[in-house]
Design an enzyme around this catalytic site. Structure first.
Site, PDB file in Angstrom:
ATOM      1  N   ARG A 158      62.081  54.887 116.675  1.00 38.32           N
ATOM      2  CA  ARG A 158      62.461  55.607 115.297  1.00 38.32           C
ATOM      3  C   ARG A 158      63.930  55.466 114.994  1.00 38.32           C
ATOM      4  NH1 ARG A 158      59.355  60.791 115.510  1.00 38.32           N
ATOM      5  NH2 ARG A 158      60.106  61.179 113.808  1.00 38.32           N
ATOM      6  N   LYS A 203      65.838  66.998 107.682  1.00 39.22           N
ATOM      7  CA  LYS A 203      65.863  66.486 106.370  1.00 39.22           C
ATOM      8  C   LYS A 203      64.343  67.417 105.738  1.00 39.22           C
ATOM      9  CE  LYS A 203      65.105  62.256 106.990  1.00 39.22           C
ATOM     10  NZ  LYS A 203      65.301  62.035 108.417  1.00 39.22           N
ATOM     11  N   ARG A 257      53.517  66.081 116.591  1.00 37.82           N
ATOM     12  CA  ARG A 257      53.481  64.787 115.735  1.00 37.82           C
ATOM     13  C   ARG A 257      53.195  63.837 117.049  1.00 37.82           C
ATOM     14  NH1 ARG A 257      57.590  64.030 111.048  1.00 37.82           N
ATOM     15  NH2 ARG A 257      57.615  61.913 111.841  1.00 37.82           N
ATOM     16  N   ARG A 283      64.278  54.190 102.611  1.00 36.30           N
ATOM     17  CA  ARG A 283      64.616  54.075 103.967  1.00 36.30           C
ATOM     18  C   ARG A 283      64.994  52.529 104.417  1.00 36.30           C
ATOM     19  NH1 ARG A 283      61.018  58.393 106.613  1.00 36.30           N
ATOM     20  NH2 ARG A 283      61.446  58.301 108.775  1.00 36.30           N
ATOM     21  N   ARG A 307      59.643  69.593 118.254  1.00 39.29           N
ATOM     22  CA  ARG A 307      59.148  69.992 116.927  1.00 39.29           C
ATOM     23  C   ARG A 307      57.834  70.113 116.998  1.00 39.29           C
ATOM     24  NH1 ARG A 307      60.481  65.656 112.259  1.00 39.29           N
ATOM     25  NH2 ARG A 307      59.549  64.430 113.494  1.00 39.29           N
TER      26      ARG A 307
HETATM   27  P1  ADP Z   1      63.576  65.241 109.899  1.00 43.33           P
HETATM   28  O1  ADP Z   1      62.683  65.605 108.776  1.00 43.33           O
HETATM   29  O2  ADP Z   1      65.083  64.803 109.733  1.00 43.33           O
HETATM   30  O3  ADP Z   1      62.843  64.273 110.839  1.00 43.33           O
HETATM   31  P2  ADP Z   1      62.737  68.049 110.681  1.00 43.33           P
HETATM   32  O4  ADP Z   1      63.275  68.779 109.456  1.00 43.33           O
HETATM   33  O5  ADP Z   1      61.360  67.826 111.029  1.00 43.33           O
HETATM   34  O6  ADP Z   1      63.912  66.663 110.806  1.00 43.33           O
HETATM   35  O7  ADP Z   1      63.593  68.701 111.955  1.00 43.33           O
HETATM   36  C1  ADP Z   1      63.426  68.295 113.148  1.00 43.33           C
HETATM   37  C2  ADP Z   1      63.219  69.168 114.202  1.00 43.33           C
HETATM   38  O8  ADP Z   1      64.711  69.979 114.516  1.00 43.33           O
HETATM   39  C3  ADP Z   1      62.407  70.495 114.179  1.00 43.33           C
HETATM   40  O9  ADP Z   1      61.972  71.058 115.141  1.00 43.33           O
HETATM   41  C4  ADP Z   1      63.275  71.636 113.228  1.00 43.33           C
HETATM   42  O10 ADP Z   1      62.821  72.921 113.465  1.00 43.33           O
HETATM   43  C5  ADP Z   1      64.696  71.421 114.157  1.00 43.33           C
HETATM   44  N1  ADP Z   1      65.914  71.594 113.325  1.00 43.33           N
HETATM   45  C6  ADP Z   1      66.050  71.074 112.035  1.00 43.33           C
HETATM   46  N2  ADP Z   1      67.380  71.627 111.658  1.00 43.33           N
HETATM   47  C7  ADP Z   1      68.117  72.163 112.904  1.00 43.33           C
HETATM   48  C8  ADP Z   1      69.175  72.940 112.960  1.00 43.33           C
HETATM   49  N3  ADP Z   1      70.170  72.727 111.812  1.00 43.33           N
HETATM   50  N4  ADP Z   1      69.598  73.139 114.241  1.00 43.33           N
HETATM   51  C9  ADP Z   1      68.667  73.279 115.189  1.00 43.33           C
HETATM   52  N5  ADP Z   1      67.305  72.569 114.972  1.00 43.33           N
HETATM   53  C10 ADP Z   1      67.044  72.075 113.660  1.00 43.33           C
HETATM   54  P1  AMP Z   2      58.793  60.921 108.705  1.00 43.65           P
HETATM   55  O1  AMP Z   2      57.886  61.766 108.471  1.00 43.65           O
HETATM   56  O2  AMP Z   2      60.078  60.843 107.629  1.00 43.65           O
HETATM   57  O3  AMP Z   2      59.746  61.258 110.199  1.00 43.65           O
HETATM   58  O4  AMP Z   2      58.294  59.640 108.792  1.00 43.65           O
HETATM   59  C1  AMP Z   2      57.452  59.226 109.754  1.00 43.65           C
HETATM   60  C2  AMP Z   2      56.817  57.544 109.914  1.00 43.65           C
HETATM   61  O5  AMP Z   2      56.208  57.270 108.443  1.00 43.65           O
HETATM   62  C3  AMP Z   2      57.970  56.902 109.968  1.00 43.65           C
HETATM   63  O6  AMP Z   2      58.339  56.748 111.454  1.00 43.65           O
HETATM   64  C4  AMP Z   2      57.634  55.384 109.369  1.00 43.65           C
HETATM   65  O7  AMP Z   2      56.618  55.041 110.005  1.00 43.65           O
HETATM   66  C5  AMP Z   2      56.723  56.034 107.924  1.00 43.65           C
HETATM   67  N1  AMP Z   2      57.711  56.261 106.975  1.00 43.65           N
HETATM   68  C6  AMP Z   2      58.022  57.456 106.413  1.00 43.65           C
HETATM   69  N2  AMP Z   2      58.726  57.171 105.148  1.00 43.65           N
HETATM   70  C7  AMP Z   2      59.019  55.715 105.296  1.00 43.65           C
HETATM   71  C8  AMP Z   2      59.487  54.824 104.236  1.00 43.65           C
HETATM   72  N3  AMP Z   2      60.456  55.472 103.145  1.00 43.65           N
HETATM   73  N4  AMP Z   2      59.599  53.445 104.529  1.00 43.65           N
HETATM   74  C9  AMP Z   2      58.650  53.234 105.546  1.00 43.65           C
HETATM   75  N5  AMP Z   2      58.048  53.922 106.474  1.00 43.65           N
HETATM   76  C10 AMP Z   2      58.069  55.029 106.169  1.00 43.65           C
END
Ligand code: ADP
Ligand code: AMP
Length: 207
Positions: free
Chosen positions: A160, A9, A149, A84, A123
């Site tokens: 999560r 995302k 992270r 969410r 990541r």
């Molecule tokens: P989200 O925001 O949904 O938690 P991220 O965008 O942070 O996910 O992506 C999670 C991890 O997966 C990151 O390390 C990113 O570089 C990797 N990633 C994202 N999209 C892809 C893809 N299409 N193929 C392989 N790795 C990906």
């Molecule tokens: P993310 O960066 O989207 O992976 O979110 C990291 C963490 O932030 C999550 O595991 C939750 O603890 C908190 N968080 C982010 N967005 C929300 C949301 N919309 N509602 C509740 N908690 C959230």
């Protein structure tokens, strides 16, 4: 953007926001910014993020309400990680209706559970630019100032993913019923996922 943690995302939202000239609103980033700055909100949510649980709806909704008032959101925003929960989705609906606005598209980035853990534990983010990398799938350039992270540790990742299925996955039906859900194969290469979402977003914005 909707999908499990690790679906891509944030990766997609940042690119999309640039291409479509929309604001990128990530609740996760906003919480982490507050934690880093040591604000009252940051202190309140730090342990919750570390545990992998969700921040209470009232706190999250208020944060988004404030953020969407900012000037850069006037043309619209890519919401990343919000809503969410069902109460968050309903609150967003009210907020947008009050502003005479609406959700154009809810891109669902679909990725299987087996892939998520490897994505999240690999990541890395660049402290300076906020860019998202993966040690294997999207390697950072030399000289990047990388951090991991704390909630990407494997046991927290599993919590999560469980939170996602319990609280967020029901929103897929909610957005489907509203006629805005569109599914994308999140296991394609990053650039291919982006192309598909950009095309869909441009169509919806023009409609
Ligand atoms: P989200 O925001 O949904 O938690 P991220 O965008 O942070 O996910 O992506 C999670 C991890 O997966 C990151 O390390 C990113 O570089 C990797 N990633 C994202 N999209 C892809 C893809 N299409 N193929 C392989 N790795 C990906
Ligand atoms: P993310 O960066 O989207 O992976 O979110 C990291 C963490 O932030 C999550 O595991 C939750 O603890 C908190 N968080 C982010 N967005 C929300 C949301 N919309 N509602 C509740 N908690 C959230």
């Amino acid at each position: 953007m909707i999908g499990p943690p690790g679906a891509g995302k944030g990766t997609q939202a940042k690119e999309l926001a640039g291409l479509l000239e929309l604001a990128h609103v990530s609740t996760g980033d906003l919480f982490r910014d507050n934690i880093r700055a040591g604000s009252a909100l940051g202190k309140r949510v730090e342990e919750i993020l570390a545990s992998g649980a969700l921040v209470p709806d009232a706190v999250t909704i208020e944060l988004v309400r404030e953020r969407l008032r900012a000037q850069d959101c006037v043309r619209g925003a890519i919401l990343d990680g919000f809503p969410r929960t069902l109460p968050q989705a309903e609150a967003l609906g009210v907020l947008l209706a009050e502003a005479g606005d609406k959700i154009n598209l809810a891109p669902y980035i679909k990725v299987s559970d087996q892939v998520l853990v490897e994505r999240l534990t690999g990541r890395r983010t660049d402290r300076r630019t906020g860019k998202i990398y993966h040690v294997k799938y999207n390697p950072p350039p030399a000289g990047a100032d990388l951090e991991q992270r704390p909630d990407d540790a494997e046991h927290t990742v599993r919590r999560r993913i469980a939170e996602y299925y319990a609280n967020t996955a029901p929103l897929l039906e909610y957005f489907r019923a509203a006629g805005v859900l569109q599914e994308f194969d999140g296991e394609l290469a990053i650039g291919d996922v982006l192309k598909l979402i950009v095309t869909a977003a441009r169509e919806r914005l023009a409609a």
